[in-house]
Design an enzyme around this catalytic site. Structure first.
Site, PDB file in Angstrom:
ATOM      1  N   GLU A  39      -3.766  -6.661   2.330  1.00  6.93           N
ATOM      2  CA  GLU A  39      -2.456  -7.103   2.826  1.00  6.93           C
ATOM      3  C   GLU A  39      -1.684  -6.024   3.589  1.00  6.93           C
ATOM      4  O   GLU A  39      -0.678  -6.312   4.214  1.00  6.93           O
ATOM      5  CB  GLU A  39      -1.630  -7.688   1.675  1.00  6.93           C
ATOM      6  CG  GLU A  39      -0.895  -6.667   0.857  1.00  6.93           C
ATOM      7  CD  GLU A  39       0.588  -6.951   0.854  1.00  6.93           C
ATOM      8  OE1 GLU A  39       1.007  -7.964   1.414  1.00  6.93           O
ATOM      9  OE2 GLU A  39       1.323  -6.140   0.302  1.00  6.93           O
ATOM     10  N   ASN A  67       2.561  -9.801  -0.564  1.00  4.33           N
ATOM     11  CA  ASN A  67       3.888 -10.131  -0.047  1.00  4.33           C
ATOM     12  C   ASN A  67       4.023 -10.011   1.471  1.00  4.33           C
ATOM     13  O   ASN A  67       4.869 -10.655   2.077  1.00  4.33           O
ATOM     14  CB  ASN A  67       4.952  -9.259  -0.726  1.00  4.33           C
ATOM     15  CG  ASN A  67       4.636  -7.783  -0.614  1.00  4.33           C
ATOM     16  OD1 ASN A  67       3.571  -7.324  -1.012  1.00  4.33           O
ATOM     17  ND2 ASN A  67       5.560  -7.020  -0.053  1.00  4.33           N
ATOM     18  N   HIS A  68       3.194  -9.160   2.109  1.00  4.92           N
ATOM     19  CA  HIS A  68       3.296  -8.980   3.565  1.00  4.92           C
ATOM     20  C   HIS A  68       2.461  -9.983   4.352  1.00  4.92           C
ATOM     21  O   HIS A  68       2.301  -9.860   5.570  1.00  4.92           O
ATOM     22  CB  HIS A  68       2.867  -7.568   3.970  1.00  4.92           C
ATOM     23  CG  HIS A  68       3.820  -6.509   3.540  1.00  4.92           C
ATOM     24  ND1 HIS A  68       5.148  -6.535   3.895  1.00  4.92           N
ATOM     25  CD2 HIS A  68       3.649  -5.397   2.790  1.00  4.92           C
ATOM     26  CE1 HIS A  68       5.747  -5.473   3.381  1.00  4.92           C
ATOM     27  NE2 HIS A  68       4.869  -4.775   2.705  1.00  4.92           N
ATOM     28  N   HIS A 176      -0.355  -3.514  -5.201  1.00  3.25           N
ATOM     29  CA  HIS A 176       0.950  -3.462  -4.526  1.00  3.25           C
ATOM     30  C   HIS A 176       1.671  -2.126  -4.624  1.00  3.25           C
ATOM     31  O   HIS A 176       2.327  -1.726  -3.683  1.00  3.25           O
ATOM     32  CB  HIS A 176       1.891  -4.583  -5.003  1.00  3.25           C
ATOM     33  CG  HIS A 176       3.252  -4.552  -4.363  1.00  3.25           C
ATOM     34  ND1 HIS A 176       3.441  -4.827  -3.026  1.00  3.25           N
ATOM     35  CD2 HIS A 176       4.481  -4.265  -4.871  1.00  3.25           C
ATOM     36  CE1 HIS A 176       4.747  -4.726  -2.750  1.00  3.25           C
ATOM     37  NE2 HIS A 176       5.386  -4.374  -3.852  1.00  3.25           N
ATOM     38  N   HIS A 178       0.346   0.930  -5.057  1.00  2.83           N
ATOM     39  CA  HIS A 178      -0.422   1.949  -4.332  1.00  2.83           C
ATOM     40  C   HIS A 178      -0.658   3.261  -5.070  1.00  2.83           C
ATOM     41  O   HIS A 178      -1.202   4.198  -4.480  1.00  2.83           O
ATOM     42  CB  HIS A 178       0.218   2.275  -2.966  1.00  2.83           C
ATOM     43  CG  HIS A 178       0.233   1.123  -2.018  1.00  2.83           C
ATOM     44  ND1 HIS A 178       0.516   1.254  -0.675  1.00  2.83           N
ATOM     45  CD2 HIS A 178      -0.005  -0.203  -2.201  1.00  2.83           C
ATOM     46  CE1 HIS A 178       0.471   0.076  -0.086  1.00  2.83           C
ATOM     47  NE2 HIS A 178       0.159  -0.833  -0.990  1.00  2.83           N
TER      48      HIS A 178
END
Ligand code: FE2
Length: 258
Positions: A39, A67-68, A176, A178
């Site tokens: 993503e 989410n992106h 998410h 990272h």
């Protein structure tokens, strides 16, 4: 079955890192299936069909999102036909794409891949906890191998989902944030788990982005257009060993220079 989940592939440096390192890694580790969260592949936010195809070509069998997802408008039509690209299941039903995919491993056995989006600071249409049981049932009706990518900001949401699926899913991989967490292991019932699998991309950065630009955001409190950094590219993720019943017999965090 040996399965590798690759954490968030960030920008071109991440994609190129996968292209350099994954083919060798597949052989070295005897991997039957590789799932990568993609993503952040397009400059750190979103995925283009072209980059998706590059990752699939490099040896990823399935891509997950987060989410992106809608940052690149080309992705909608692509998701309609891309059977090995999965987007969060708990979005509006009328949006294109699928939240569950069945992907053949090297030996022909199918692995179900589910993608979920957490609620804290992110905006799913409904709670992932409201949709996950039906999805897991649907997956288990067809195969004992079930991998879930939980794309979420809050540690508590990810740990809770791991515990909720313990004994039902083969692996629950958090994404998410990272930064790889140190809790890789097998939950009771044989579910491989990690709260955050880390990042496949440039680690000389602020979670993937050029440090100076990211710092300006915080020091000046002004929005900045982030750019992917380039230094210290690593592949990170979770390496999972499964028995024939789909139960995890081992899970360890993976971290490799690329
Ligand atoms: Fe994300």
């Amino acid at each position: 079955m040996r399965l590798l989940f690759l954490a968030d592939v960030y920008g071109l440096p991440g994609v190129e890192g996968v292209e350099r390192a994954l083919p060798g890694l597949r052989d070295e580790l005897g991997l039957d299936l590789v799932v990568a969260n993609a993503e952040n592949a397009a400059d750190g936010a979103g995925l283009t069909p072209k980059l998706a195809e590059r990752l699939l070509q490099a040896g990823a069998d399935c891509l997950t999102l987060g989410n992106h997802l809608w940052r690149r408008k080309e992705i909608g039509p692509y998701l309609v036909q891309a059977e090995r690209v999965v987007r969060p299941a708990n979005l509006l039903d009328r949006l294109p794409g699928r939240g569950l995919a069945f992907v053949p491993a090297a030996d022909g056995r199918e692995v179900a891949v589910i993608n979920l989006l957490g609620s804290f600071t992110l905006e799913p249409a409904q709670s992932m906890f409201a949709v996950v049981d039906a999805l897991v049932d649907q997956a288990l009706a067809r195969t004992p191998f079930v991998l879930v990518d939980v794309h979420a900001e809050a540690t508590s949401e990810k740990v809770a989902m791991g515990r909720h699926l313990a004994g039902r899913a083969s692996a629950v991989c958090g994404t998410h944030t990272h930064v790889q967490t140190s809790d890789a292991g097998v939950l009771p019932g044989g579910t491989a788990y990690i709260t955050d699998a880390g990042m496949t991309g440039p680690h000389d950065s602020v979670i993937g982005a050029v440090t100076e630009i990211s710092l300006r955001r915080f020091l000046l409190q002004q929005p900045q257009r982030l750019e992917p950094a380039t230094g210290d590219v690593r592949l990170e993720g979770l390496l999972v060993e499964l028995d024939d019943a789909g139960r995890a017999t081992g899970a360890e965090a993976l971290r490799r220079p690329a």
